[in-house]
Design a protein around this motif. Sequence first.
Motif, PDB file in Angstrom:
ATOM      1  N   GLY A 217      -6.653  18.179  -0.866  1.00 36.46           N
ATOM      2  CA  GLY A 217      -7.005  16.610  -0.430  1.00 36.46           C
ATOM      3  C   GLY A 217      -5.902  15.840  -1.362  1.00 36.46           C
ATOM      4  N   PRO A 218      -5.768  14.520  -0.791  1.00 42.65           N
ATOM      5  CA  PRO A 218      -4.831  13.629  -1.295  1.00 42.65           C
ATOM      6  C   PRO A 218      -5.125  13.322  -2.759  1.00 42.65           C
ATOM      7  N   GLU A 219      -4.072  12.720  -3.176  1.00 45.98           N
ATOM      8  CA  GLU A 219      -4.351  12.250  -4.670  1.00 45.98           C
ATOM      9  C   GLU A 219      -4.855  10.864  -4.209  1.00 45.98           C
ATOM     10  N   LEU A 220      -5.544  10.286  -5.336  1.00 45.33           N
ATOM     11  CA  LEU A 220      -6.221   8.727  -5.434  1.00 45.33           C
ATOM     12  C   LEU A 220      -4.804   8.218  -5.177  1.00 45.33           C
ATOM     13  N   ALA A 221      -4.921   6.805  -4.144  1.00 42.59           N
ATOM     14  CA  ALA A 221      -4.183   5.968  -4.204  1.00 42.59           C
ATOM     15  C   ALA A 221      -2.558   6.436  -3.795  1.00 42.59           C
ATOM     16  N   ASP A 222      -2.651   7.550  -3.038  1.00 41.91           N
ATOM     17  CA  ASP A 222      -1.467   7.818  -2.386  1.00 41.91           C
ATOM     18  C   ASP A 222      -1.399   7.459  -0.906  1.00 41.91           C
ATOM     19  N   TYR A 223      -0.814   6.385  -0.566  1.00 43.48           N
ATOM     20  CA  TYR A 223      -0.824   5.723   0.778  1.00 43.48           C
ATOM     21  C   TYR A 223       0.407   5.996   1.499  1.00 43.48           C
ATOM     22  N   ALA A 224       1.328   6.613   0.981  1.00 41.19           N
ATOM     23  CA  ALA A 224       2.735   6.994   1.430  1.00 41.19           C
ATOM     24  C   ALA A 224       2.566   7.663   2.858  1.00 41.19           C
ATOM     25  N   GLY A 225       3.417   6.876   3.416  1.00 44.98           N
ATOM     26  CA  GLY A 225       3.688   7.422   4.837  1.00 44.98           C
ATOM     27  C   GLY A 225       2.543   6.843   5.898  1.00 44.98           C
ATOM     28  N   LEU A 226       1.692   6.067   5.408  1.00 45.63           N
ATOM     29  CA  LEU A 226       0.847   5.448   6.418  1.00 45.63           C
ATOM     30  C   LEU A 226       1.242   4.033   6.629  1.00 45.63           C
ATOM     31  N   PRO A 227       1.027   3.610   7.970  1.00 48.82           N
ATOM     32  CA  PRO A 227       1.450   2.498   8.385  1.00 48.82           C
ATOM     33  C   PRO A 227       0.369   1.300   8.003  1.00 48.82           C
ATOM     34  N   ILE A 228      -0.187   1.154   6.903  1.00 48.81           N
ATOM     35  CA  ILE A 228      -1.356   0.405   6.625  1.00 48.81           C
ATOM     36  C   ILE A 228      -0.948  -1.115   6.321  1.00 48.81           C
ATOM     37  N   ASN A 229      -2.015  -2.030   6.762  1.00 52.29           N
ATOM     38  CA  ASN A 229      -1.670  -3.308   6.287  1.00 52.29           C
ATOM     39  C   ASN A 229      -2.429  -3.685   4.868  1.00 52.29           C
ATOM     40  N   ASP A 230      -2.393  -4.895   4.478  1.00 49.37           N
ATOM     41  CA  ASP A 230      -2.846  -5.189   3.221  1.00 49.37           C
ATOM     42  C   ASP A 230      -4.223  -4.960   3.061  1.00 49.37           C
ATOM     43  N   ALA A 231      -5.173  -5.177   4.322  1.00 52.96           N
ATOM     44  CA  ALA A 231      -6.454  -5.100   4.227  1.00 52.96           C
ATOM     45  C   ALA A 231      -6.770  -3.673   3.885  1.00 52.96           C
ATOM     46  N   ALA A 232      -6.182  -2.793   4.592  1.00 52.58           N
ATOM     47  CA  ALA A 232      -6.313  -1.264   4.535  1.00 52.58           C
ATOM     48  C   ALA A 232      -6.161  -0.871   2.899  1.00 52.58           C
ATOM     49  N   ARG A 233      -4.953  -1.462   2.439  1.00 54.04           N
ATOM     50  CA  ARG A 233      -4.588  -1.137   1.163  1.00 54.04           C
ATOM     51  C   ARG A 233      -5.544  -1.601   0.154  1.00 54.04           C
ATOM     52  N   LEU A 234      -6.050  -2.854   0.308  1.00 53.66           N
ATOM     53  CA  LEU A 234      -7.028  -3.352  -0.516  1.00 53.66           C
ATOM     54  C   LEU A 234      -8.576  -2.485  -0.523  1.00 53.66           C
ATOM     55  N   ARG A 235      -9.031  -2.044   0.602  1.00 56.50           N
ATOM     56  CA  ARG A 235     -10.153  -1.354   0.912  1.00 56.50           C
ATOM     57  C   ARG A 235      -9.714   0.070   0.295  1.00 56.50           C
ATOM     58  N   ALA A 236      -8.534   0.569   0.334  1.00 59.04           N
ATOM     59  CA  ALA A 236      -8.439   1.770  -0.207  1.00 59.04           C
ATOM     60  C   ALA A 236      -8.474   1.667  -1.953  1.00 59.04           C
ATOM     61  N   ASP A 237      -7.846   0.600  -2.439  1.00 51.46           N
ATOM     62  CA  ASP A 237      -8.016   0.454  -3.928  1.00 51.46           C
ATOM     63  C   ASP A 237      -9.264   0.260  -4.212  1.00 51.46           C
ATOM     64  N   SER A 238     -10.062  -0.276  -3.482  1.00 55.94           N
ATOM     65  CA  SER A 238     -11.593  -0.711  -3.960  1.00 55.94           C
ATOM     66  C   SER A 238     -12.383   0.523  -4.020  1.00 55.94           C
TER      67      SER A 238
END
Lengths: 307, 320
Positions: A49-70
């Motif tokens: 499973g992925p590490e927490l806060a590993d979003y590398a390689g994903l074409p996400i926008n700021d909204a997705a990033r904040l949602r994942a951070d939350s």
Amino acid sequence: MTRFSRTDIIGLAVLALMLPAIPAFGQGIDFTGQWVPVYHEDGPERIPGPELADYAGLPINDAARLRADSYDANRISAVMEYQCRPHAADYNLRGLANLRITSDIDPLTQRVTAIHTRINFHDAERTIYLDSRPHPPAEAPHSWGGFSTGVWNGNMLTITTTHLKPYYIRRNGVPASDKRTLTEHWVRHGDFLTIVSIIDDPAFLTERLVRSQSWALDPGQRMGTNWCEYAPELPLGEGVVPHWLPGANPYLEEFSEWYGLPFEASRGGAETMYPEYRQKLKQTFSTLDRCQRYCTCFNGTGGCNLR
Amino acid sequence: MTGMGMRRYLIALGLGLWALGLAEGLAQQAPQLRVLPVQGNVHLIAGAGVNLTVHVGEYGVLLVDTPPPAVAPQVMAEIRKLSPLPIRWIINTSVNPDHVAGNAALVGPAGGRGAPFGFVGLGRPAIVAHENVLNRMANPPAGQPATAPGALPTTTYYLPTMDFSNGEAVILYHQPAAHTDSDTVVLFRESDVISTGAVFTPGRYPVIDLERGGSVQGLVAALGSILALAVPDGFESGGTQIVPGRGRISEETDVAEFRDMVAIIRDRVQDLIKKGQTLDQVKAARPSRDYDAEYGATQVDADRFVESIYRSLNQPRARS
């Protein structure tokens, strides 16, 4: 010699024009059978499973990033409605995806009219219609499997799936909205099946997310059944939903520290998908002296050597 | 053809073409209604403003919420395709005009015959709602027109629940301070369908109408009560089907996602309030920004939602 009247010629011309519109039932090759997933791609993300806060390689926008951070993993314990969710169709291809494929055959034409998949985890079943039926209206229910239709492109089956429930695209809270569309290209090379999956999500992605997954034919596979019961694993007050407030999640930098990556790289975004980003990284960091995480997961020595 | 005859012919042709164009224009303006089977005896009519839930039962048709008057004939035509029985009950899930606008139109000739549930005489459907709907409709704020008598609820309830039968149990649950103070969630027990009214609107932010007694905490509680009623089939698929006030037919996890969205944005606004931020500062922080695209919100929509939460949390009463 047969002579054609003008009416015959017009009729034939109209028929010729209609041919591309006639659904191409039953072209292509046979995908049915038992398939076992091959985890040679994206192994750390898919198995431990992925590490927490590993979003590398994903074409996400700021909204997705904040949602994942939350995202707080306690949420899937505290909100009982999440405990027995199966994976959505797009994530299911990535998970513990022992797969069985069957098909419906029209008895009159002997053409394939639908394909069914069953993935073991939480008995996830899905139908892919090959009869050119339209997708349902916007008000129709969404499901974990979505609504799928397929067309043949030679020996490749291309599937379009809509009406998916909201879920995630990475198991550390990177979200997937119910507005997304999943496109799949199924290709068979002998005893191997490869599915290229493409996610378009106007709510959370700035570019299409393209990934591939493979399976090997496994005729002896025996699929089991699952069951799942709710349990109040983490009783909280009514209306309490675990999450991190913006800026309050203390774990966001762990991943980049463990792997010696610049923090920005861990934040994802379309740029981090492309090989050119490695050149950029080389200018800002040097690799660790030795591997510290997941070093032995896939080399047969057993365990993932997690600290 | 004489010159006069030709002129008449051309005038008639022109009028005919104008009428055709007018008819086409009207057809384009008319909303496209979509009727979807939900489960059991329940159908959804979408495209007429808010979602309309239609229950076809042993004693007649039960309609949850009413469309704008202009669309009422079209809605009736669709209902007639589902059942020849009269509309016997209309349930208003809220006092919001979106949910009661067609009351008068549907209890009149367009609604056809109907037996009463309450005090009115034979020949019209009963309009059922929480008593706060009647109170607010009968006593509109100063400057607003009085409600037509035919549009007022004829049967009200004030206890937490009310139940009756249309060949299956129909149970109404009052939500005391959610979208408004007069919200009703309707459970069709045998069909296993819940009609939520404006409390649940997947794909768009809910409206918290503070002037009519709504509150964010009450909204979260109301969504929790829907979750308590809903029972999924295995693996969170199927089971209870949920007809929202607007948006798509849903299931339990869809309500959970929606409830979590409201709760998380509430917590963020609460945190900013604790830090002493003003409404303008809270809006500028955009605490809903990671949900806006998913919920189809413009900046105006998002600001309105955030402001309603801010004002709700700042209300002195316990129900904030």
